[in-house]
Write an enzyme that holds these catalytic residues in place. Sequence first.
Site, short mmCIF file in Angstrom:
data_model
loop_
_atom_site.label_atom_id
_atom_site.label_comp_id
_atom_site.label_asym_id
_atom_site.label_seq_id
_atom_site.Cartn_x
_atom_site.Cartn_y
_atom_site.Cartn_z
N GLU A 1 -2.09 5.07 2.80
CA GLU A 1 -1.94 3.82 2.31
C GLU A 1 -3.59 3.07 1.94
O GLU A 1 -3.49 2.27 1.17
CB GLU A 1 -1.42 2.81 3.55
CG GLU A 1 0.06 3.23 3.65
CD GLU A 1 0.43 4.37 4.71
OE1 GLU A 1 -0.60 5.06 4.96
OE2 GLU A 1 1.54 4.84 4.86
N ASP B 1 0.80 -1.30 0.08
CA ASP B 1 -0.13 0.05 0.04
C ASP B 1 0.94 1.14 -0.05
O ASP B 1 0.44 2.37 0.40
CB ASP B 1 -1.04 -0.17 1.23
CG ASP B 1 -0.13 -0.11 2.56
OD1 ASP B 1 1.10 -0.06 2.55
OD2 ASP B 1 -0.81 -0.56 3.42
N HIS C 1 6.32 5.49 13.02
CA HIS C 1 6.66 6.44 11.86
C HIS C 1 5.38 6.80 10.84
O HIS C 1 5.94 7.80 9.89
CB HIS C 1 7.62 5.61 10.90
CG HIS C 1 6.87 4.55 10.16
ND1 HIS C 1 6.04 4.51 8.93
CD2 HIS C 1 6.70 3.25 10.63
CE1 HIS C 1 5.69 3.59 8.55
NE2 HIS C 1 5.91 2.64 9.43
N ARG D 1 2.62 8.59 8.72
CA ARG D 1 2.33 10.13 8.31
C ARG D 1 1.15 10.56 9.28
O ARG D 1 1.01 11.58 9.57
CB ARG D 1 1.95 9.93 6.74
CG ARG D 1 3.38 10.46 6.00
CD ARG D 1 2.71 10.44 4.59
NE ARG D 1 3.71 11.16 3.81
CZ ARG D 1 4.96 10.72 3.51
NH1 ARG D 1 5.28 9.62 3.59
NH2 ARG D 1 5.91 11.49 2.71
N GLU E 1 -0.20 -8.90 -1.02
CA GLU E 1 -0.87 -8.37 0.13
C GLU E 1 -2.07 -7.42 0.08
O GLU E 1 -2.30 -6.25 0.04
CB GLU E 1 0.11 -7.58 1.38
CG GLU E 1 -0.31 -7.21 2.68
CD GLU E 1 0.71 -6.46 3.47
OE1 GLU E 1 0.49 -5.39 3.33
OE2 GLU E 1 1.66 -7.31 4.07
N HIS F 1 12.93 5.43 12.54
CA HIS F 1 13.10 5.60 11.28
C HIS F 1 13.71 6.98 10.63
O HIS F 1 13.96 7.65 11.19
CB HIS F 1 11.47 5.69 10.94
CG HIS F 1 11.20 5.63 9.37
ND1 HIS F 1 11.31 6.72 8.57
CD2 HIS F 1 10.34 4.76 8.85
CE1 HIS F 1 10.97 6.06 7.29
NE2 HIS F 1 10.31 5.28 7.35
C1 UD1 Z 1 6.67 4.89 3.59
C2 UD1 Z 1 5.12 4.48 3.06
C3 UD1 Z 1 4.65 3.85 4.25
C4 UD1 Z 1 5.40 2.66 4.93
C5 UD1 Z 1 6.75 3.34 5.19
C6 UD1 Z 1 7.53 2.24 5.65
C7 UD1 Z 1 4.18 5.97 1.41
C8 UD1 Z 1 3.43 7.13 1.10
N1 UD1 Z 1 4.52 5.60 2.69
O1 UD1 Z 1 6.56 6.01 4.55
O2 UD1 Z 1 3.32 3.32 3.84
O3 UD1 Z 1 4.77 2.33 6.13
O4 UD1 Z 1 7.48 3.79 4.03
O5 UD1 Z 1 8.77 2.64 6.28
O6 UD1 Z 1 4.78 5.18 0.58
N2 UD1 Z 1 14.52 8.14 4.24
C9 UD1 Z 1 15.79 8.03 4.06
N3 UD1 Z 1 16.43 6.83 3.97
C10 UD1 Z 1 15.59 5.85 3.74
C11 UD1 Z 1 14.12 5.98 3.94
C12 UD1 Z 1 13.57 7.12 4.16
O7 UD1 Z 1 16.60 9.05 4.46
O8 UD1 Z 1 16.14 4.77 3.31
C13 UD1 Z 1 13.58 9.58 4.54
C14 UD1 Z 1 13.96 10.56 3.45
O9 UD1 Z 1 14.23 11.77 3.98
C15 UD1 Z 1 12.43 10.53 2.88
C16 UD1 Z 1 11.68 10.25 4.17
O10 UD1 Z 1 12.47 9.54 5.12
O11 UD1 Z 1 11.92 11.68 2.49
C17 UD1 Z 1 10.29 9.61 4.24
O12 UD1 Z 1 10.24 8.72 3.38
P1 UD1 Z 1 8.85 8.11 2.39
O13 UD1 Z 1 9.11 6.98 1.89
O14 UD1 Z 1 8.53 9.35 1.86
O15 UD1 Z 1 7.82 8.02 3.76
P2 UD1 Z 1 7.73 6.89 4.97
O16 UD1 Z 1 7.40 7.46 6.15
O17 UD1 Z 1 8.84 6.05 5.11
N1 UDP Z 2 12.11 -3.37 10.46
C1 UDP Z 2 13.77 -3.33 10.32
N2 UDP Z 2 14.38 -2.49 11.10
C2 UDP Z 2 13.86 -1.49 11.93
C3 UDP Z 2 12.58 -1.39 11.97
C4 UDP Z 2 11.68 -2.45 11.28
O1 UDP Z 2 13.97 -4.35 9.74
O2 UDP Z 2 14.48 -0.78 12.37
C5 UDP Z 2 11.28 -4.08 9.90
C6 UDP Z 2 10.02 -4.74 10.62
O3 UDP Z 2 10.49 -5.94 10.98
C7 UDP Z 2 9.12 -5.06 9.56
C8 UDP Z 2 9.14 -3.95 8.66
O4 UDP Z 2 10.46 -3.14 8.98
O5 UDP Z 2 9.30 -6.26 8.86
C9 UDP Z 2 8.10 -2.72 8.99
O6 UDP Z 2 8.57 -1.80 8.30
P1 UDP Z 2 8.03 -0.26 8.67
O7 UDP Z 2 7.36 -0.21 10.03
O8 UDP Z 2 8.85 0.72 8.36
O9 UDP Z 2 6.87 -0.14 7.56
P2 UDP Z 2 5.11 -0.82 7.53
O10 UDP Z 2 5.04 -2.23 8.05
O11 UDP Z 2 4.44 0.15 8.61
O12 UDP Z 2 4.55 -0.45 6.45
#
Ligand code: UD1
Ligand code: UDP
Length: 381
Positions: free
Chosen positions: A134, A98, A210, A212, A120, A243
Amino acid sequence: MDRIRVMSVFGTRPEAIKMAPLVLELAKRPEFESICCLSGQHREMLQSVMDIFGLKADYNLDIMQKQQTLSSITSRTLLGMDAVIEQAKPDLILVHGDTSTTFAGALSAFYHKVPVGHVEAGLRTYDKYSPYPEEMNRTLTGDIAALHFAPTAANAENLRRERVQGEIFVTGNTVIDAMRYTVQRDYRFSTEALNALDFEHRRVIAVTCHRRENYGAPMRNIFEAIRQLAEMHPEAEFVYPVHLSPVVREAAFGMLADVPQVHLIDPIDVQEMHNLMARCFMVMTDSGGLQEEAPALGKPVLVLRRETERPEAVTAGTVKLAGVEQATIVRLADELLSDPAAYRKMAKAVNPYGDGSACPRIAEAIEWHFGLCKDRPADFC
Ligand code: UD1
Ligand code: UDP
């Protein structure tokens, strides 16, 4: 006969964790050519998963920007996918879950008239803004998909009720397959902060937060609750791999860095995370994935959200929806920390989300769809 070209498109940590065992399963089967395309919505957190599972990307759109917006993720993925689909010419595109990568990947496949398999599929809250974005990402992806791989019977029922087009299979969640690779009885952590924890004599609580829709006041309430719990329970240690989102980091470090019982660490790799959960006392999280993993490990979970699209473990009694109000979170966590009977009631291993064979079921469903086998795979139940 030519091999069937199946392109898996994913971009964030959780998609990668849940797609990795499927990519490995497809690669094992000679009838498939498995192609892996990353949007790069995440960077470090995605690469860490690729490394653990030994996966290599055939394409990486590398779209991530600091504090990226939903529009930038969607538009950059869409634009990048055009050239990839034209070059790779997949027979099927698989997307997962999602995220914005999921939706943009599916939309791009549709624009190129390539059928989509949604892994999923069918999770719903029926509230457009929770989880945001999502709920809408997965609903729109469901409208596009031709093959729907629903983890549970209830997820499949949602899709039938919505009268989505295409074939629906109940497969179990691939995250349970992933845990077969990662969870080890005699595992040794490589993260110093985890090795330093005394899991035997202290109450170690794994925390993640984490989402939004929790930005702002809800996240502040959650962190206040943790501060209060740390004061009330000197025997508790909170481990929170924070995160990489700058919004989350600012809030978490701003409010919790001065609490000695709270360990704010960088994201850990998935093997460290799964083994941390296997050893901890309980989990407090707004994550989707953790709600599926912790019950399989027999750990109680307090979900730091107003609603959940994963009611199965709530019904089974191992997950409670704690919401985002400080008083409720404190009350529920305090109960688990203070009342052994309440703890025992929740700490039982249940597996409503899968049996570890979701990936072979999905691969067989794809074979059946392309006429390579006579029998439709039996549903997971
Ligand atoms: C995204 C997904 C969310 C999911 C989450 C898992 C969307 C809109 N949201 O949210 O559904 O639960 O991932 O973690 O698709 N960043 C880094 N390095 C990384 C990853 C992220 O620096 O490896 C930082 C960046 O500044 C980026 C910010 O995190 O802009 C947010 O990342 P983004 O993918 O937009 O949103 P998430 O909150 O991670
Ligand atoms: N996870 C990880 N390292 C971390 C935190 C979470 O590997 O520091 C794993 C966790 O076990 C799960 C997945 O990341 O498998 C969940 O990701 P996240 O919570 O970012 O996203 P969501 O599941 O809410 O979309």
